[in-house]
Design a protein around this motif. Sequence first.
Motif, PDB file in Angstrom:
ATOM      1  N   GLU A  62      51.612 -36.763 -18.149  1.00  0.00           N
ATOM      2  CA  GLU A  62      50.253 -36.808 -18.681  1.00  0.00           C
ATOM      3  C   GLU A  62      50.354 -36.563 -20.185  1.00  0.00           C
ATOM      4  O   GLU A  62      50.784 -35.492 -20.609  1.00  0.00           O
ATOM      5  CB  GLU A  62      49.371 -35.750 -18.014  1.00  0.00           C
ATOM      6  N   TYR A  63      50.005 -37.571 -20.965  1.00  0.00           N
ATOM      7  CA  TYR A  63      50.141 -37.520 -22.419  1.00  0.00           C
ATOM      8  C   TYR A  63      48.891 -36.945 -23.064  1.00  0.00           C
ATOM      9  O   TYR A  63      47.788 -37.126 -22.550  1.00  0.00           O
ATOM     10  CB  TYR A  63      50.407 -38.926 -22.965  1.00  0.00           C
ATOM     11  N   TYR A  64      49.080 -36.269 -24.179  1.00  0.00           N
ATOM     12  CA  TYR A  64      47.945 -35.733 -24.936  1.00  0.00           C
ATOM     13  C   TYR A  64      48.295 -35.711 -26.426  1.00  0.00           C
ATOM     14  O   TYR A  64      49.467 -35.600 -26.800  1.00  0.00           O
ATOM     15  CB  TYR A  64      47.535 -34.343 -24.439  1.00  0.00           C
ATOM     16  N   PRO A  65      47.274 -35.842 -27.286  1.00  0.00           N
ATOM     17  CA  PRO A  65      47.527 -35.862 -28.733  1.00  0.00           C
ATOM     18  C   PRO A  65      47.818 -34.459 -29.263  1.00  0.00           C
ATOM     19  O   PRO A  65      47.236 -33.475 -28.806  1.00  0.00           O
ATOM     20  CB  PRO A  65      46.221 -36.407 -29.315  1.00  0.00           C
ATOM     21  N   LEU A  66      48.719 -34.384 -30.223  1.00  0.00           N
ATOM     22  CA  LEU A  66      49.016 -33.125 -30.914  1.00  0.00           C
ATOM     23  C   LEU A  66      48.284 -33.049 -32.253  1.00  0.00           C
ATOM     24  O   LEU A  66      48.218 -31.997 -32.864  1.00  0.00           O
ATOM     25  CB  LEU A  66      50.526 -32.997 -31.162  1.00  0.00           C
ATOM     26  N   VAL A  67      47.769 -34.192 -32.694  1.00  0.00           N
ATOM     27  CA  VAL A  67      47.102 -34.284 -33.996  1.00  0.00           C
ATOM     28  C   VAL A  67      45.659 -34.700 -33.761  1.00  0.00           C
ATOM     29  O   VAL A  67      45.399 -35.637 -33.000  1.00  0.00           O
ATOM     30  CB  VAL A  67      47.821 -35.327 -34.884  1.00  0.00           C
ATOM     31  N   LYS A  68      44.742 -34.011 -34.412  1.00  0.00           N
ATOM     32  CA  LYS A  68      43.324 -34.378 -34.305  1.00  0.00           C
ATOM     33  C   LYS A  68      43.064 -35.634 -35.137  1.00  0.00           C
ATOM     34  O   LYS A  68      43.635 -35.825 -36.202  1.00  0.00           O
ATOM     35  CB  LYS A  68      42.445 -33.239 -34.804  1.00  0.00           C
ATOM     36  N   LYS A  69      42.166 -36.464 -34.638  1.00  0.00           N
ATOM     37  CA  LYS A  69      41.822 -37.719 -35.313  1.00  0.00           C
ATOM     38  C   LYS A  69      41.342 -37.462 -36.745  1.00  0.00           C
ATOM     39  O   LYS A  69      41.764 -38.132 -37.681  1.00  0.00           O
ATOM     40  CB  LYS A  69      40.735 -38.441 -34.508  1.00  0.00           C
ATOM     41  N   GLU A  70      40.470 -36.469 -36.913  1.00  0.00           N
ATOM     42  CA  GLU A  70      39.914 -36.176 -38.239  1.00  0.00           C
ATOM     43  C   GLU A  70      41.017 -35.776 -39.215  1.00  0.00           C
ATOM     44  O   GLU A  70      41.020 -36.197 -40.368  1.00  0.00           O
ATOM     45  CB  GLU A  70      38.869 -35.062 -38.158  1.00  0.00           C
ATOM     46  N   ALA A  71      41.958 -34.963 -38.748  1.00  0.00           N
ATOM     47  CA  ALA A  71      43.055 -34.505 -39.615  1.00  0.00           C
ATOM     48  C   ALA A  71      43.930 -35.679 -40.029  1.00  0.00           C
ATOM     49  O   ALA A  71      44.342 -35.797 -41.186  1.00  0.00           O
ATOM     50  CB  ALA A  71      43.886 -33.439 -38.905  1.00  0.00           C
ATOM     51  N   TYR A  72      44.204 -36.576 -39.089  1.00  0.00           N
ATOM     52  CA  TYR A  72      45.048 -37.739 -39.378  1.00  0.00           C
ATOM     53  C   TYR A  72      44.405 -38.633 -40.434  1.00  0.00           C
ATOM     54  O   TYR A  72      45.026 -38.987 -41.436  1.00  0.00           O
ATOM     55  CB  TYR A  72      45.304 -38.536 -38.090  1.00  0.00           C
ATOM     56  N   PHE A  73      43.140 -38.983 -40.225  1.00  0.00           N
ATOM     57  CA  PHE A  73      42.484 -39.895 -41.157  1.00  0.00           C
ATOM     58  C   PHE A  73      42.143 -39.224 -42.484  1.00  0.00           C
ATOM     59  O   PHE A  73      42.174 -39.862 -43.524  1.00  0.00           O
ATOM     60  CB  PHE A  73      41.281 -40.573 -40.506  1.00  0.00           C
ATOM     61  N   SER A  74      41.865 -37.945 -42.456  1.00  0.00           N
ATOM     62  CA  SER A  74      41.611 -37.204 -43.693  1.00  0.00           C
ATOM     63  C   SER A  74      42.841 -37.251 -44.602  1.00  0.00           C
ATOM     64  O   SER A  74      42.742 -37.494 -45.800  1.00  0.00           O
ATOM     65  CB  SER A  74      41.246 -35.754 -43.359  1.00  0.00           C
ATOM     66  N   LYS A  75      43.996 -37.043 -44.001  1.00  0.00           N
ATOM     67  CA  LYS A  75      45.247 -37.085 -44.763  1.00  0.00           C
ATOM     68  C   LYS A  75      45.453 -38.470 -45.385  1.00  0.00           C
ATOM     69  O   LYS A  75      45.864 -38.598 -46.537  1.00  0.00           O
ATOM     70  CB  LYS A  75      46.416 -36.731 -43.832  1.00  0.00           C
ATOM     71  N   HIS A  76      45.131 -39.515 -44.624  1.00  0.00           N
ATOM     72  CA  HIS A  76      45.315 -40.873 -45.134  1.00  0.00           C
ATOM     73  C   HIS A  76      44.308 -41.242 -46.212  1.00  0.00           C
ATOM     74  O   HIS A  76      44.656 -41.910 -47.174  1.00  0.00           O
ATOM     75  CB  HIS A  76      45.323 -41.877 -43.991  1.00  0.00           C
ATOM     76  N   VAL A  77      43.080 -40.799 -46.053  1.00  0.00           N
ATOM     77  CA  VAL A  77      42.071 -41.070 -47.088  1.00  0.00           C
ATOM     78  C   VAL A  77      42.462 -40.341 -48.373  1.00  0.00           C
ATOM     79  O   VAL A  77      42.399 -40.919 -49.464  1.00  0.00           O
ATOM     80  CB  VAL A  77      40.649 -40.671 -46.619  1.00  0.00           C
ATOM     81  N   ASN A  78      42.899 -39.102 -48.250  1.00  0.00           N
ATOM     82  CA  ASN A  78      43.338 -38.359 -49.438  1.00  0.00           C
ATOM     83  C   ASN A  78      44.543 -39.022 -50.099  1.00  0.00           C
ATOM     84  O   ASN A  78      44.629 -39.091 -51.323  1.00  0.00           O
ATOM     85  CB  ASN A  78      43.632 -36.895 -49.088  1.00  0.00           C
ATOM     86  N   GLY A  79      45.463 -39.534 -49.290  1.00  0.00           N
ATOM     87  CA  GLY A  79      46.621 -40.262 -49.829  1.00  0.00           C
ATOM     88  C   GLY A  79      46.192 -41.540 -50.528  1.00  0.00           C
ATOM     89  O   GLY A  79      46.707 -41.886 -51.591  1.00  0.00           O
ATOM     90  N   LEU A  80      45.237 -42.227 -49.946  1.00  0.00           N
ATOM     91  CA  LEU A  80      44.693 -43.454 -50.531  1.00  0.00           C
ATOM     92  C   LEU A  80      44.065 -43.160 -51.890  1.00  0.00           C
ATOM     93  O   LEU A  80      44.310 -43.870 -52.872  1.00  0.00           O
ATOM     94  CB  LEU A  80      43.647 -44.037 -49.572  1.00  0.00           C
TER      95      LEU A  80
END
Length: 123
Positions: A62-80
């Motif tokens: 049973e798979y589950y995410p270790l990273v929250k969606k908001e944290a992932y995209f926040s990091k990418h927007v800040n990188g952008l």
Amino acid sequence: MQLSNSEEQLMEHLWKLQKAFMKDLLEAFPEPKPATTTVATLLKRMIAKNFVAYTEIGNAREYYPLVKKEAYFSKHVNGLIKDFFNDSASQFASFFTRETNLTENELQELRKIIDVELQKKKK
């Protein structure tokens, strides 16, 4: 670390489902569905990148995410913003509001969001 487009698509399903077995993930994909081996390979890579983990239940995982969606995209927007807009949020906001053809209602909604954030900063 970043996810590939295929991994991001799979991660979207996992974020939505929160926990899922392989069959659940396959069902979440639209037709034509990817092969089980493809999804298994993507999951293996995502586990190695520490984005996903699993719990063994019998002989199933049973798979589950270790990273929250908001944290992932926040990091990418800040990188952008850092990489493409000289680390200037206002340059990004200017580009975003001009180049995305936002409606008047969407712009009003953005204004409300900004006003709320300004109020928080004043406290």
